[in-house]
Write an enzyme that holds these catalytic residues in place. Sequence first.
Site, PDB file in Angstrom:
ATOM      1  N   GLU A   1      12.464   2.947   0.993  1.00  0.00           N
ATOM      2  CA  GLU A   1      11.752   3.280   2.230  1.00  0.00           C
ATOM      3  C   GLU A   1      12.620   3.059   3.478  1.00  0.00           C
ATOM      4  O   GLU A   1      12.103   2.878   4.565  1.00  0.00           O
ATOM      5  CB  GLU A   1      10.466   2.448   2.327  1.00  0.00           C
ATOM      6  CG  GLU A   1       9.563   2.531   1.104  1.00  0.00           C
ATOM      7  CD  GLU A   1       9.015   3.923   0.827  1.00  0.00           C
ATOM      8  OE1 GLU A   1       8.842   4.704   1.789  1.00  0.00           O
ATOM      9  OE2 GLU A   1       8.770   4.241  -0.343  1.00  0.00           O
TER      10      GLU A   1
ATOM     11  N   PHE B   1       0.841  -1.201   0.000  1.00  0.00           N
ATOM     12  CA  PHE B   1       0.000   0.000   0.000  1.00  0.00           C
ATOM     13  C   PHE B   1       0.871   1.244   0.000  1.00  0.00           C
ATOM     14  O   PHE B   1       1.778   1.387   0.816  1.00  0.00           O
ATOM     15  CB  PHE B   1      -0.897   0.008   1.246  1.00  0.00           C
ATOM     16  CG  PHE B   1      -1.811   1.210   1.333  1.00  0.00           C
ATOM     17  CD1 PHE B   1      -2.889   1.350   0.480  1.00  0.00           C
ATOM     18  CD2 PHE B   1      -1.579   2.196   2.280  1.00  0.00           C
ATOM     19  CE1 PHE B   1      -3.731   2.457   0.568  1.00  0.00           C
ATOM     20  CE2 PHE B   1      -2.413   3.304   2.380  1.00  0.00           C
ATOM     21  CZ  PHE B   1      -3.493   3.431   1.518  1.00  0.00           C
TER      22      PHE B   1
END
Length: 192
Positions: free
Chosen positions: A86, A6
Amino acid sequence: MGMWVFGYGSLIWKAGFHFDERVVGFIKGYRRVFHQGSTDHRGTPKFPGRTVTLEPAEGEVCWGAAYKITKKEDKEVAVTYLEVREKQYDKKAYLDLFTDPMATTPAVSGVMVYIASANKQLNSNYLGPASLEDIAKQIIQAEGPSGPNRDYLFQLEKALLELECSGCEDKHVIDLANTVRRILSEEDSASK
């Protein structure tokens, strides 16, 4: 079996990995906030930019895009890519994704989400809350290898508008983008 990821920030408009399906949806119990410092993409260690993370928020939802990756080699490439991209996000959660605001059953369970926690011992880049004006000023000034921090904000605002879903507007993002525009306009007027 597919893996789902997501995206609620730049992953919405720039996945950066091969995927088989993209689904617009939301996660419950979180809100998007510009509390994470970016020293590797939209800022520098001396002048960090601000990017979004999620914070728990009872009764709220966060819209974004979920990506399904089915092939084993695509999953490996995506995970390797995301772990680098990330890396300043210290937490992974596996949450339910909903596509219908009226649904009580998720469309997909176990969607992987990267979250930058507020724990400064685990996440040295966490900047935390500040006034809209202060966040806007920091975003205007910050720039990193991926470009100006304001471009990240404006691209996120545009990407959320392009999701074309009922209720997917994000007041925090819209208010912040409008504050940045106002300050830039005032600076432009003052310099003439």
